[in-house]
Design an enzyme around this catalytic site. Structure first.
Site, PDB file in Angstrom:
ATOM      1  N   GLY A 107       0.801  -1.206  -0.008  1.00 39.17           N
ATOM      2  CA  GLY A 107       0.073  -0.007  -0.186  1.00 39.17           C
ATOM      3  C   GLY A 107       0.767   1.381   0.019  1.00 39.17           C
ATOM      4  N   ARG A 147       0.128  -5.539  -6.909  1.00 37.63           N
ATOM      5  CA  ARG A 147       0.137  -6.707  -6.196  1.00 37.63           C
ATOM      6  C   ARG A 147       0.860  -7.763  -7.195  1.00 37.63           C
ATOM      7  NH1 ARG A 147      -3.662  -9.911  -5.252  1.00 37.63           N
ATOM      8  NH2 ARG A 147      -2.546 -10.414  -3.282  1.00 37.63           N
ATOM      9  N   ASP A 174       5.965  -5.572   5.590  1.00 35.18           N
ATOM     10  CA  ASP A 174       7.103  -6.599   5.983  1.00 35.18           C
ATOM     11  C   ASP A 174       6.897  -7.854   4.828  1.00 35.18           C
ATOM     12  OD1 ASP A 174       4.323  -7.078   6.820  1.00 35.18           O
ATOM     13  OD2 ASP A 174       5.051  -7.606   8.935  1.00 35.18           O
ATOM     14  N   THR A 229       4.700   2.041   5.662  1.00 38.05           N
ATOM     15  CA  THR A 229       3.324   1.551   5.678  1.00 38.05           C
ATOM     16  C   THR A 229       2.639   2.524   6.850  1.00 38.05           C
ATOM     17  OG1 THR A 229       1.484  -0.015   6.555  1.00 38.05           O
ATOM     18  CG2 THR A 229       4.074  -0.096   7.421  1.00 38.05           C
ATOM     19  N   ASP A 237       0.387   1.922   8.713  1.00 33.27           N
ATOM     20  CA  ASP A 237      -0.212   1.166   9.977  1.00 33.27           C
ATOM     21  C   ASP A 237       0.963   1.180  10.801  1.00 33.27           C
ATOM     22  OD1 ASP A 237      -2.621   0.749   8.625  1.00 33.27           O
ATOM     23  OD2 ASP A 237      -2.188  -1.266   8.220  1.00 33.27           O
ATOM     24  N   ASP A 254       3.054  -1.073  11.640  1.00 34.43           N
ATOM     25  CA  ASP A 254       2.931  -2.394  12.308  1.00 34.43           C
ATOM     26  C   ASP A 254       4.014  -3.293  11.916  1.00 34.43           C
ATOM     27  OD1 ASP A 254       2.512  -2.898   9.457  1.00 34.43           O
ATOM     28  OD2 ASP A 254       0.555  -3.783   9.887  1.00 34.43           O
ATOM     29  N   GLY A 296      -5.757  -0.020  10.441  1.00 32.51           N
ATOM     30  CA  GLY A 296      -5.051  -0.585  11.232  1.00 32.51           C
ATOM     31  C   GLY A 296      -5.368  -2.058  11.390  1.00 32.51           C
ATOM     32  N   ARG A 297      -5.016  -3.072  10.422  1.00 31.22           N
ATOM     33  CA  ARG A 297      -5.913  -4.241  10.705  1.00 31.22           C
ATOM     34  C   ARG A 297      -5.406  -5.092  11.718  1.00 31.22           C
ATOM     35  NH1 ARG A 297      -4.094  -6.134   4.814  1.00 31.22           N
ATOM     36  NH2 ARG A 297      -2.703  -4.382   5.488  1.00 31.22           N
ATOM     37  N   GLU A 351      -9.999  -0.624  12.741  1.00 27.54           N
ATOM     38  CA  GLU A 351     -10.592  -1.547  11.707  1.00 27.54           C
ATOM     39  C   GLU A 351     -10.552  -2.921  12.060  1.00 27.54           C
ATOM     40  OE1 GLU A 351      -9.427  -1.396   7.723  1.00 27.54           O
ATOM     41  OE2 GLU A 351      -7.214  -1.235   8.413  1.00 27.54           O
ATOM     42  N   ARG A 394      -5.047   7.928   4.053  1.00 28.22           N
ATOM     43  CA  ARG A 394      -3.789   7.292   3.610  1.00 28.22           C
ATOM     44  C   ARG A 394      -3.285   8.268   2.641  1.00 28.22           C
ATOM     45  NH1 ARG A 394      -1.789   2.516   2.362  1.00 28.22           N
ATOM     46  NH2 ARG A 394      -3.821   1.473   3.062  1.00 28.22           N
TER      47      ARG A 394
END
Lengths: 323, 323, 323, 323
Positions: free
Chosen positions: D11, D72, D103, D125, D127, D129, D170-171, D222, D253
């Site tokens: 992303g 992708r 990652d 990213t 996020d 994370d 934030g998954r 989320e 974003r």
């Protein structure tokens, strides 16, 4: 017609790129090729031409400044130089020119028209000071930027119970000062079009403090005097106040254009293409009462004077005349 | 403990209100009443105290400036005046004081501690120049505002292929200049902590143009010299360039605080309450490596010197040293 | 007249506070006291009145939302309830009412006028859908917020070469969609006032990609259908595209008002006071061609229909009709 | 080494372009040529390489998204495909690769390292994370965008005395929720890392109203559940409240990167070049305690888990636990 050119001239103004993009897209719609001229009239004479397609302008719609660059070029007042420009355009198959800029730039467009080359103007200047049109590309963005800057200064002014004098752009026109002043509830707005009396301003500031306002803002158009000189005179009348000055300078010029600037720039850019395709020349596109309007360059620049919004100026005067 | 007070002192900084709000909410959580002191140490002595509840501070978390006002008050250096402040607080049932401000403000807090009154500091200044802590409230907002202002100036600089010298705040510390300079890819950053050579700067600007950059930005910390003086010297070495100067002045100080400033201000505000409830005094809260840290005021102000990010300064020098 | 009241009703719109502030300041200028009614018509009946002075409204000029709160109150359609409101106002010495809101709110004002109580309306709704006036408070801010949100989405759309469908507000009116769509160069704008053909939209998007555009944006007014439903139908015609949807929802409603919204809100707020002082009622203030205009509520709401800018809608269609 | 390549994958995140620009400038400083790979690993295999010079990246430092595009490409998990990529790079004289992404993207870089081709990662990213590093490119911008969006929603929430539930990205990580929640003084923050009890949340919201707060905000990551589902359950416990939901979705974003994101992206971009020039591979650059740090990809991704800021989460819980 097969090929048009577009240039930007004079000071950059947010929204110029949206106009360029509209010229390209409207040209494409009519199957006309659009060439971008870099560095204004200088590049026009020297042949700095680049082909503009959708991919070149699509992201530019939201960018400040001008992707075609601008440049000073007093030489363009000479007829020989103008003829050189026409020759260069003809060599490149260009049959019409769209000039985005201020009234000085329109004079350049007009000189081409007089020599038989089709040219149409689009008003682009943050000062909003072009006769005829009520709107010029970049004014809404500059006014918005000035408003937000004064908002930010207000935080500091209130924190210290200070008076701030904020100098905004507008050499001959008080438009930015009036709009940013009304929009921020300024205690006084000082513009080149109207006389002012220091004692009256001090009275307004003091009255607002007596009514519980915890800061004061005075908006000063650069055409009146510099902010440091103003403060010196102000302090003579109001020695008890803590006064600071800020010159917004170039901060109000740049940045992404507002939606409004992009919409009207797009409207005028497309219209300019349509007019030139219909054989018009020596004119410029503008806005009256939120609608498209067309102006004769000679007639308008000679006979019409730009007017600031008196009603807004008076509005602020009555709102800050407290009892 | 039943009642605390909080004040802001020195120049206003975005995020101070978030710290005030955290003091009130953390106080409430511990069933402590929080009084806001208006106009800094001056109001502390004169008894300008207002009760602060959730409704008074809830919207303030996102506002710039300080809702408690700030004021100059050199008289607070006198012990007699300090004792007056303590007497006034005791009359109002206040048992501890939180001071949000710069190192000058911490000296005021320390003087109360020395007289036996509990006081804790929170670093609030846009300059980021307090020894010990790596972060001060307002720095992230000021750095962000300076960065965006330079972005906007870049639109104009590029449109006219100009060099702009942008003066940012920081009397003794180059922090704003370094961050805003690296974040905007400035061709040179000039700070009070490091010598500079005009010839070297001109070389970097010229090299960037040769590599195709269509504008140049030089970021100048105010502590070095004024922007107009700088330009005079610069033009001697680079007479061929079109150079303009802008002083960001108060525009970088105000405005809504960034999320980061609000988060760290909240963290430090709550911690200050906890510390004072645990009987601590003569200290201030800060951030090291993104984590809360506590500093002894005497030790730190006397023995530690603020350091700018050398690595970022050197980073910019290597990135603009092009071949 | 000695005392006026002002209320806000319906959905909040940025700039309402600037109108409230102008009512207070213009009232003060005429030595009229202004009471703020909290929670709209509900508070009017229940007597939620607060005195408004300069200090209460001075910072509100730049805040979104409404400091007077709004509330749903269908009970106000009953004459008994309307009479209660008048009684409550008379008990409080209030001789006139200014109502800031949409056409539903104007119906409430009108009912008071019919019972002999002076009431004047000011159009406040982000949708811009009130008949008569070309401008409503909050539209410029909402359109600007939608434009910037689409700008941000464009970064992601271009990074992944995606098509984004962005749902904007406007139940019966396509104004936000049209302005935000033209201002961001959207490939298609879909509004409740105009039929659309999915095949035509897909054709435009594909043509723009063939011309080198690296993303696509479709702006959809909420009054047409939800974004998820739209995407389902779109994918049937264009299964090869990567499509995402975003509903801007409440993000486009809040935030600080633009300078333009504040200026016109100020102009209309002051005018409403002047009109009511001159004994006018059953009318509302608006803007035609950038100038103040006054409308009869009955006449206008019954006989006039709001019109979107067809020229802008057609402009976008021609610009995205590429060959 | 004579030639490097850089790609973005996963992303898009604001600040990726600043990292690309730093790679190019630091490469230039070491007289290394930098090739940009378009469309991530897909373009790496298919040879979508473009030469990047100063002029290509200079304005990109302040743009959101990625100028190199992302895509992708699950096929890159196959060794045959990885070998194809290496062959393509070698044909183009490329001796090292810098991968900007999450990652998943680092796994791609690692697979090249295992086949003997030097590759270094940079964490990008929104996020935040990624295990090991405390900071990832884009997080500060996303957190800031979420904060401002909640500010705007607050205007509407307060105007109608409503409760708003705001879903942020934030998954698997609650970072954006925690920072945006603390920064806006949210009444509750709900993240995937921590259990929550609806009754407790309702209690906090009610307590805040009793203390005079005129609105409520609940920030929901989320990864916990969708906002509509959450509201259904919330309403069961608090039927008396007016509740609305907003999903910030892609709005958080995009947009220009913050100064902080640009500065750290620049620092990491330059460091990645230095590392690869010194023969390092299979590592990625990150930030610990505001300082540069280097991580082994295998070790870190296998053994380290990303941790949210517990202290900030607990801070918010104590601040909203009012008596």
């Amino acid at each position: 017609m097969r090929r048009l050119a577009v240039l930007t001239s004079g000071g950059d103004a947010p929204g110029m790129n949206a106009a360029i993009r509209a010229v390209v897209e409207e040209g494409l719609h009519h199957e006309i090729e659009v060439m971008g001229v870099q560095h204004g009239f200088k590049g026009l004479v020297e042949g700095e031409y680049i082909k503009l397609g959708v991919a070149d302008v699509t992201h530019a719609i939201r960018r400040g400044g001008t992707i075609l660059y601008s440049a000073r070029y007093p030489e363009f007042k000479e007829e020989a130089v103008q003829k050189q420009a026409i020759k260069k355009m003809e060599e490149n198959g260009i049959e019409g020119l769209i000039v985005i800029g201020g009234d000085g730039s329109f004079a350049g467009a007009l000189s081409l028209t007089k020599l038989g080359f089709p040219a149409v103007g689009i008003p682009g200047t943050i000062d909003n000071d072009i006769p005829g049109t009520e709107y010029t590309i970049g004014f809404d963005s500059a006014m918005t930027a000035a408003t937000i800057a004064i908002d930010n200064i207000t935080d500091t002014a209130a924190s210290h119970n200070r008076t701030f004098v904020v100098e905004v752009m507008g050499r001959n026109a008080g438009d930015i000062a009036i709009w940013a002043g009304v929009g921020t509830g300024a205690d006084a707005i000082i513009i080149p079009e109207e006389e002012f009396f220091m004692g009256d301003i001090v009275r307004r500031v003091r009255a607002s403090r007596q009514h519980g306002k915890d800061y004061s803002i005075i908006v000063l158009a650069e055409g009146v005097m510099g902010v440091e000189d103003f403060i010196k005179e102000y302090k003579k009348e109001a020695p008890e106040q803590s006064v600071r000055g800020v010159n917004l300078s170039h901060i109000q010029r740049g940045g992404n254009p507002t939606g409004r600037d992009r919409v009207f720039a797009t409207l005028m850019g497309a219209k300019a293409v349509d007019l030139i395709l219909h054989g018009q020349s020596g004119i410029y596109v503008g806005i009256i009462g939120e609608e498209l309007a067309v102006f004769d360059i000679v007639e308008t620049l000679e006979k019409v004077k730009h007017k600031v919004r008196d009603d807004l100026y008076e509005l602020n005067r009555s709102l800050t005349d407290r009892y």
